[in-house]
Design an enzyme around this catalytic site. Structure first.
Site, PDB file in Angstrom:
ATOM      1  N   SER A 144       0.831  -1.204   0.000  1.00  0.00           N
ATOM      2  CA  SER A 144       0.000   0.000   0.000  1.00  0.00           C
ATOM      3  C   SER A 144       0.868   1.258   0.000  1.00  0.00           C
ATOM      4  O   SER A 144       1.627   1.484  -0.930  1.00  0.00           O
ATOM      5  CB  SER A 144      -0.960  -0.035   1.188  1.00  0.00           C
ATOM      6  OG  SER A 144      -1.894   0.995   1.115  1.00  0.00           O
ATOM      7  N   ASP A 302      -3.062   6.294  -3.747  1.00  0.00           N
ATOM      8  CA  ASP A 302      -1.860   5.642  -3.227  1.00  0.00           C
ATOM      9  C   ASP A 302      -1.393   4.563  -4.205  1.00  0.00           C
ATOM     10  O   ASP A 302      -2.072   4.284  -5.202  1.00  0.00           O
ATOM     11  CB  ASP A 302      -2.112   5.097  -1.817  1.00  0.00           C
ATOM     12  CG  ASP A 302      -3.042   3.908  -1.780  1.00  0.00           C
ATOM     13  OD1 ASP A 302      -3.796   3.694  -2.743  1.00  0.00           O
ATOM     14  OD2 ASP A 302      -3.026   3.172  -0.783  1.00  0.00           O
ATOM     15  N   ASP A 304      -1.339   1.315  -4.566  1.00  0.00           N
ATOM     16  CA  ASP A 304      -2.200   0.225  -5.021  1.00  0.00           C
ATOM     17  C   ASP A 304      -3.626   0.692  -5.285  1.00  0.00           C
ATOM     18  O   ASP A 304      -4.520  -0.110  -5.526  1.00  0.00           O
ATOM     19  CB  ASP A 304      -2.179  -0.959  -4.051  1.00  0.00           C
ATOM     20  CG  ASP A 304      -2.851  -0.659  -2.729  1.00  0.00           C
ATOM     21  OD1 ASP A 304      -2.702   0.471  -2.228  1.00  0.00           O
ATOM     22  OD2 ASP A 304      -3.503  -1.562  -2.167  1.00  0.00           O
ATOM     23  N   ASP A 306      -6.143   2.002  -3.599  1.00  0.00           N
ATOM     24  CA  ASP A 306      -7.343   1.777  -2.797  1.00  0.00           C
ATOM     25  C   ASP A 306      -7.641   2.969  -1.882  1.00  0.00           C
ATOM     26  O   ASP A 306      -8.669   2.986  -1.204  1.00  0.00           O
ATOM     27  CB  ASP A 306      -7.252   0.471  -1.988  1.00  0.00           C
ATOM     28  CG  ASP A 306      -6.124   0.438  -0.979  1.00  0.00           C
ATOM     29  OD1 ASP A 306      -5.332   1.400  -0.928  1.00  0.00           O
ATOM     30  OD2 ASP A 306      -6.028  -0.560  -0.234  1.00  0.00           O
TER      31      ASP A 306
END
Length: 571
Positions: A144, A302, A304, A306
């Protein structure tokens, strides 16, 4: 075994990966770092696992990845899900694609069909792909918004959500049964590809996801005002660029400007101190571009994709980064006010550390709301439950840490969906002659000035874990009776599922057990302590409400001061 025996087991393993062998030789020059790399197994918890890259049982490497994949393979076999398979996606971090292939080789060795994206993709698209392809499970290789030296492995179930507690416990047990990560067998990549057990996927899933993304927009007049909106977007060197740009373009946003320096996938995240839209410094290049163009809204996702952060013009000619709670309030109010039909059994789901602002907005529109534990897997679990029972219709889910879900074709927080909705909200208010900041101020005047904050203390390694435990124990054994001059009217301890009121009466909390403490203060204020499940941190959440912004800021500072005084005494 002692940590040194674990190190010796690796050091004497003749087939150790050559790169890890070189790193291990360097690591031996620092005994404290060597101990930290071997004093425990990298924990596979309810959110999967996440850690620093490098050699060791407490690090992310091909062997700890194989261990996790071996446990996941046992889980898939227990469900007879080999033919339905597993979907794997990955982000732009060091070793992400390599780890994805290693996981696929372990799964393939068990005869499990594995779909792997041919290039980096967002976490929410993985969630969607699991459902779209009818797979038994999914994996995202990502850390993340963590620093560059981290990576991770997140597991998903057939519903496309992160594993709920009961399923996670099963997988954790199966991972822990893998005695020697160095000896996990893997299949041959070329043979798995030739046999059809390893399939590469990409555009077909992309196109289907983009078609579903059109459902996020709610205003039939959108096309009349979307083209007037100027948007600056940055994927922060991550996975979101392709889907976000196409999603915005198909809703009619033509004045779109991507921050070119941050559009390049980069495992070092070289233009930011942290690739986290929660951190204001992540917006520096977007703000620079926004000022040049006079843009209406700046959007950051961000790595990834999400989490979504947005920044909007203020009265001083600068841009203000909204908090996750503020963005959530704007999105929620717009959804409920603009939707042609809000189901009578509609429900909004948030977490226990998310602002009460959302509950008040939902109440205003006659919509139910529900709190879950921190972590979007709990929101996803509730969506599935309501889908089956028909008790409620899911309308919106969010958490203060910049995670939002609008439509349930994904079952994890989805910054691509949130970007599309945020652009629509900004375009709508611009057509009414208002900025998002002015729209937010209207909500405060209507419902009260809710203000929140988050403090994180990073405490790495064995000594850090001990300090975090000491802080939690101290607040349990010596609970504050006042904070910021406000009385503590109840203490919620989620390890015991009990709410203890000021008069000593006990109530049961109808949520799963977790290492969380929440102090309920008078006048709709509160604070909460929660050790992170994925990072070496303890987090302190705060929420207050008064009749003015200035008064709320003063009260928030006062509550934080009271809590920090006890933290300092604890450590």
């Amino acid at each position: 075994m002692s940590w040194y025996q674990e190190f010796e087991r690796w050091n004497t393993f003749t087939s150790l990966d050559p790169t890890l062998r070189k790193e291990l030789e360097l690591l031996q020059q620092d005994e404290q770092s060597l101990e930290d790399a071997y004093y425990k197994n990298l924990e596979f918890g309810t959110g999967g696992m996440r850690g620093k890259l490098g050699p060791g049982t407490n690090r992310m490497n091909i062997y700890t990845i194989r261990r996790a994949a071996e446990g996941l393979a046992s889980y898939v076999e227990s469900l007879s899900g080999q033919s339905k398979g597993v979907v794997i996606a990955y982000d732009s971090r060091y070793m992400s694609k390599e780890f994805s292939v290693e996981a696929a080789k372990v799964l393939g060795r068990h005869g499990i069909l594995t779909y792997v994206f041919s290039s980096l993709r967002p976490t929410p698209e993985l969630s969607f792909a699991v459902r779209h392809l009818g797979a038994t499970a999914g994996v995202v290789v990502t850390a993340s918004h963590n620093p560059p030296q981290y990576n991770g492995f997140k597991a998903y179930n057939a519903d496309g959500g992160q594993l709920p507690l009961e399923e996670a416990a099963t997988v954790i047990d199966m991972v822990n049964q893998v005695e020697n990560e160095l000896e996990v067998e893997v299949g041959d990549q070329a043979e798995l590809e030739a046999s059809g057990l390893l399939k590469w996927i990409d555009s077909e899933v992309d196109q289907t996801y983009l078609e579903k993304l059109k459902e996020v927009n709610v205003n039939p007049e959108l096309s009349q005002f979307a083209s007037d909106l100027s948007v600056v977007f940055t994927p922060l060197h991550g996975t979101a660029q392709m889907l976000v740009e196409k999603g915005l373009q198909q809703m009619g946003i033509t004045n779109l400007h991507t921050v070119e320096e941050q559009a390049i996938p980069d495992p070092e995240f070289s233009t930011v101190a942290s690739p986290n839209p929660e951190e204001h410094q992540a917006f520096e290049l977007a703000i620079e571009k926004g000022k040049q163009l006079g843009s209406d809204v700046l959007i950051a996702t961000d790595p990834d994709a999400d989490r979504l952060g947005i920044a909007v013009p203020n009265t001083t000619g600068d841009y203000q980064v909204l908090t996750g709670n503020q963005t959530g309030a704007l999105l929620l109010d717009y959804l409920l006010s603009q939707s042609e039909h809000v189901p009578e059994n509609g429900i909004v789901i948030k977490t226990i550390v998310t602002s009460e602002f959302g509950r008040v907005i939902a109440d205003h529109y006659g919509v139910s709301s529900l709190d879950t534990l921190t972590g979007f897997k709990f929101i996803g679990e509730k969506i599935k439950e309501y889908e089956e029972t028909k008790e409620h219709t899911f309308l919106f889910g969010y958490e203060e840490s910049y995670g939002y879900l609008v439509k349930d074709f994904a079952r994890d927080k989805d910054a691509v969906q949130a970007t599309v909705l945020a652009a629509e909200v900004a375009a709508y208010w611009k057509s009414k002659g208002k900025t998002l900041l002015e729209a937010l101020e209207d909500l405060y005047k209507k419902h009260g000035y809710f203000l929140e904050d988050l403090q994180s203390l990073t405490m790495e390694g064995k000594t850090g874990s001990e300090k975090i435990e000491k802080i939690m124990n101290d607040f349990r054994q010596n609970p504050l009776s006042k904070a910021g001059g406000l009385e503590v009217i109840a203490v919620e301890d989620y390890t015991t599922s009990q709410r203890k009121k000021k008069d000593g009466t006990l109530e049961t909390i109808q949520l799963p057990k977790a290492n969380v403490l929440k102090f309920i203060l008078e006048n709709d204020s509160w604070f909460c302590l929660r050790p992170s499940g994925t990072e070496p941190k303890i987090k302190f959440y705060y929420g207050v409400k008064t009749n003015s912004g200035e008064e709320s800021r003063r009260l928030l500072d006062s509550v934080k001061q009271s809590v920090n005084e006890q933290i300092n005494e604890s450590v």
